[in-house]
Design a protein around this motif. Structure first.
Motif, PDB file in Angstrom:
ATOM      1  N   TYR A 195       0.854  -1.189   0.000  1.00  0.00           N
ATOM      2  CA  TYR A 195       0.000   0.000   0.000  1.00  0.00           C
ATOM      3  C   TYR A 195       0.887   1.236   0.000  1.00  0.00           C
ATOM      4  CZ  TYR A 195       1.259  -0.800   4.863  1.00  0.00           C
ATOM      5  OH  TYR A 195       1.967  -1.054   6.003  1.00  0.00           O
ATOM      6  N   LYS A 196       0.315   2.391  -0.294  1.00  0.00           N
ATOM      7  CA  LYS A 196       1.052   3.649  -0.228  1.00  0.00           C
ATOM      8  C   LYS A 196       0.470   4.498   0.895  1.00  0.00           C
ATOM      9  CE  LYS A 196       3.346   5.231  -3.526  1.00  0.00           C
ATOM     10  NZ  LYS A 196       3.945   5.929  -4.692  1.00  0.00           N
ATOM     11  N   ILE A 197       1.348   5.189   1.621  1.00  0.00           N
ATOM     12  CA  ILE A 197       0.878   6.110   2.650  1.00  0.00           C
ATOM     13  C   ILE A 197       0.834   7.546   2.130  1.00  0.00           C
ATOM     14  CG2 ILE A 197       1.552   4.652   4.588  1.00  0.00           C
ATOM     15  CD1 ILE A 197       4.058   6.396   4.921  1.00  0.00           C
ATOM     16  N   ASP A 198       1.547   7.810   1.043  1.00  0.00           N
ATOM     17  CA  ASP A 198       1.429   9.069   0.305  1.00  0.00           C
ATOM     18  C   ASP A 198       2.049   8.834  -1.074  1.00  0.00           C
ATOM     19  OD1 ASP A 198       4.157   9.119   0.725  1.00  0.00           O
ATOM     20  OD2 ASP A 198       4.174  10.955   1.926  1.00  0.00           O
ATOM     21  N   TRP A 199       2.301   9.902  -1.822  1.00  0.00           N
ATOM     22  CA  TRP A 199       2.805   9.735  -3.193  1.00  0.00           C
ATOM     23  C   TRP A 199       4.204   9.113  -3.228  1.00  0.00           C
ATOM     24  CZ3 TRP A 199       7.372  11.872  -4.795  1.00  0.00           C
ATOM     25  CH2 TRP A 199       7.927  12.858  -3.978  1.00  0.00           C
ATOM     26  N   LEU A 200       4.970   9.278  -2.143  1.00  0.00           N
ATOM     27  CA  LEU A 200       6.361   8.804  -2.128  1.00  0.00           C
ATOM     28  C   LEU A 200       6.494   7.409  -1.532  1.00  0.00           C
ATOM     29  CD1 LEU A 200       9.428   9.191  -2.439  1.00  0.00           C
ATOM     30  CD2 LEU A 200       9.408  10.432  -0.249  1.00  0.00           C
ATOM     31  N   TRP A 201       5.915   7.216  -0.350  1.00  0.00           N
ATOM     32  CA  TRP A 201       6.228   6.008   0.414  1.00  0.00           C
ATOM     33  C   TRP A 201       5.304   4.855   0.057  1.00  0.00           C
ATOM     34  CZ3 TRP A 201      10.767   6.440   2.230  1.00  0.00           C
ATOM     35  CH2 TRP A 201      11.245   7.665   2.719  1.00  0.00           C
ATOM     36  N   GLY A 202       5.871   3.852  -0.603  1.00  0.00           N
ATOM     37  CA  GLY A 202       5.177   2.600  -0.872  1.00  0.00           C
ATOM     38  C   GLY A 202       5.642   1.563   0.122  1.00  0.00           C
ATOM     39  N   MET A 203       4.713   1.004   0.872  1.00  0.00           N
ATOM     40  CA  MET A 203       5.040   0.122   1.985  1.00  0.00           C
ATOM     41  C   MET A 203       4.443  -1.269   1.757  1.00  0.00           C
ATOM     42  SD  MET A 203       6.582   2.448   3.830  1.00  0.00           S
ATOM     43  CE  MET A 203       6.892   1.454   5.288  1.00  0.00           C
ATOM     44  N   MET A 204       4.856  -2.202   2.589  1.00  0.00           N
ATOM     45  CA  MET A 204       4.203  -3.509   2.660  1.00  0.00           C
ATOM     46  C   MET A 204       4.241  -3.991   4.100  1.00  0.00           C
ATOM     47  SD  MET A 204       6.984  -6.050   0.848  1.00  0.00           S
ATOM     48  CE  MET A 204       8.727  -6.061   1.349  1.00  0.00           C
ATOM     49  N   THR A 205       3.238  -4.748   4.473  1.00  0.00           N
ATOM     50  CA  THR A 205       3.216  -5.414   5.769  1.00  0.00           C
ATOM     51  C   THR A 205       3.085  -6.906   5.526  1.00  0.00           C
ATOM     52  OG1 THR A 205       2.254  -3.527   6.944  1.00  0.00           O
ATOM     53  CG2 THR A 205       2.004  -5.692   7.967  1.00  0.00           C
ATOM     54  N   ALA A 206       4.072  -7.635   6.010  1.00  0.00           N
ATOM     55  CA  ALA A 206       4.095  -9.103   5.866  1.00  0.00           C
ATOM     56  C   ALA A 206       3.741  -9.726   7.215  1.00  0.00           C
ATOM     57  CB  ALA A 206       5.475  -9.569   5.418  1.00  0.00           C
ATOM     58  N   GLN A 207       2.957 -10.794   7.161  1.00  0.00           N
ATOM     59  CA  GLN A 207       2.615 -11.551   8.362  1.00  0.00           C
ATOM     60  C   GLN A 207       2.887 -13.038   8.112  1.00  0.00           C
ATOM     61  OE1 GLN A 207      -1.037 -10.224  10.499  1.00  0.00           O
ATOM     62  NE2 GLN A 207      -1.471  -9.118   8.616  1.00  0.00           N
ATOM     63  N   ALA A 208       3.387 -13.704   9.140  1.00  0.00           N
ATOM     64  CA  ALA A 208       3.681 -15.129   9.021  1.00  0.00           C
ATOM     65  C   ALA A 208       3.569 -15.764  10.400  1.00  0.00           C
ATOM     66  CB  ALA A 208       5.064 -15.361   8.432  1.00  0.00           C
ATOM     67  N   VAL A 209       3.432 -17.080  10.422  1.00  0.00           N
ATOM     68  CA  VAL A 209       3.211 -17.820  11.662  1.00  0.00           C
ATOM     69  C   VAL A 209       4.242 -18.928  11.786  1.00  0.00           C
ATOM     70  CG1 VAL A 209       1.565 -19.285  12.924  1.00  0.00           C
ATOM     71  CG2 VAL A 209       0.734 -17.329  11.605  1.00  0.00           C
ATOM     72  N   LYS A 210       4.750 -19.082  12.999  1.00  0.00           N
ATOM     73  CA  LYS A 210       5.629 -20.216  13.266  1.00  0.00           C
ATOM     74  C   LYS A 210       4.778 -21.458  13.502  1.00  0.00           C
ATOM     75  CE  LYS A 210       9.235 -21.852  16.444  1.00  0.00           C
ATOM     76  NZ  LYS A 210      10.141 -21.482  17.539  1.00  0.00           N
ATOM     77  N   GLU A 211       5.181 -22.550  12.892  1.00  0.00           N
ATOM     78  CA  GLU A 211       4.384 -23.768  12.973  1.00  0.00           C
ATOM     79  C   GLU A 211       4.319 -24.295  14.409  1.00  0.00           C
ATOM     80  OE1 GLU A 211       8.619 -25.207  12.507  1.00  0.00           O
ATOM     81  OE2 GLU A 211       7.390 -23.503  11.860  1.00  0.00           O
ATOM     82  N   THR A 212       3.263 -25.051  14.670  1.00  0.00           N
ATOM     83  CA  THR A 212       3.110 -25.700  15.959  1.00  0.00           C
ATOM     84  C   THR A 212       4.156 -26.795  16.117  1.00  0.00           C
ATOM     85  OG1 THR A 212       0.732 -25.317  15.832  1.00  0.00           O
ATOM     86  CG2 THR A 212       1.491 -26.910  17.464  1.00  0.00           C
ATOM     87  N   ALA A 213       4.713 -26.909  17.315  1.00  0.00           N
ATOM     88  CA  ALA A 213       5.707 -27.949  17.559  1.00  0.00           C
ATOM     89  C   ALA A 213       5.080 -29.327  17.375  1.00  0.00           C
ATOM     90  CB  ALA A 213       6.271 -27.822  18.974  1.00  0.00           C
ATOM     91  N   ALA A 214       5.870 -30.240  16.808  1.00  0.00           N
ATOM     92  CA  ALA A 214       5.368 -31.598  16.556  1.00  0.00           C
ATOM     93  C   ALA A 214       5.130 -32.320  17.875  1.00  0.00           C
ATOM     94  CB  ALA A 214       6.369 -32.349  15.715  1.00  0.00           C
TER      95      ALA A 214
END
Length: 214
Positions: A195-214
């Protein structure tokens, strides 16, 4: 928090030791906007342990404390000067420490959430930083990264100029590169929004999960 005698040889520490007193004021729009975008994509539950990786002056933790006052917050940053600013604005319950994303000074499975905002483009070894974040996450713990997105032309131009003229900057990444890095380090449920927060700054937010222990 003690000053590191080698900080003047580290370009990131050198830059932010100089910027620390002015940082919040100079970059207020950018800080507020990126923090809000991160919070919009983040839920902190009561009593969770949360690490802010590259916490700077503590602006993100300060906001999260109002939303989740019962959570336990930790901040890590390579700059003593930035942490001194953070210490003045945060309560003593927040544990702040000097350190590098490459070698986190925490035990395995210490945190429910690890967050990094506006720091990832400084990491010299991003894969190692992700690996360390995964190590300190509990099973089902979440990693959230907000940073510049190389998919936007304006960010590609900024990245090029900074790589030429600013030794503190390392590089930016696009959505596909970030997704591959997260998956390669064994994280699951990877989702990335740009996404962009203004004309200059193009950002991204990444999300991830650590797997459950076996």
């Amino acid at each position: 928090m003690h000053s590191d005698p080698e900080k003047h040889s580290d370009p990131v520490q050198k830059e932010y030791s100089r910027l620390a007193p002015l940082y919040d004021h100079r970059w207020s729009f950018y800080i507020d906007s990126t923090i809000q975008e991160t919070i919009n994509r983040l839920a902190i539950n009561p009593h969770e342990r949360v690490l802010d990786l590259g916490c700077g002056t503590g602006a993100l933790i300060q906001r999260l404390l109002h939303l989740a006052p019962e959570a336990r917050f930790f901040g890590l940053d390579p700059s003593v000067e930035m942490l001194c600013v953070a210490k003045r604005k945060l309560p003593d319950s927040v544990e702040l420490c000097v350190g590098s994303a490459d070698t986190l000074p925490f035990a395995n499975e210490s945190f429910d959430v690890v967050i990094s905002t506006n720091a990832f483009h400084y990491f010299r070894d991003p894969a190692q930083a992700i690996q360390e974040a995964r190590r300190v996450l509990k099973p089902n713990g979440r990693l959230v990264i907000t940073d510049w997105c190389h998919d936007y032309l304006t960010c590609r131009i900024c990245d090029l100029l900074l790589r030429l003229f600013n030794r503190a900057h390392f590089r930016t990444y696009g959505v596909s590169q970030c997704q591959v890095m997260l998956q390669n380090e064994g994280l699951h449920e990877v989702s990335i929004e740009k996404y962009k927060i203004d004309w200059l700054w193009g950002m991204m937010t990444a999300q991830a999960v650590k797997e459950t222990a076996a």
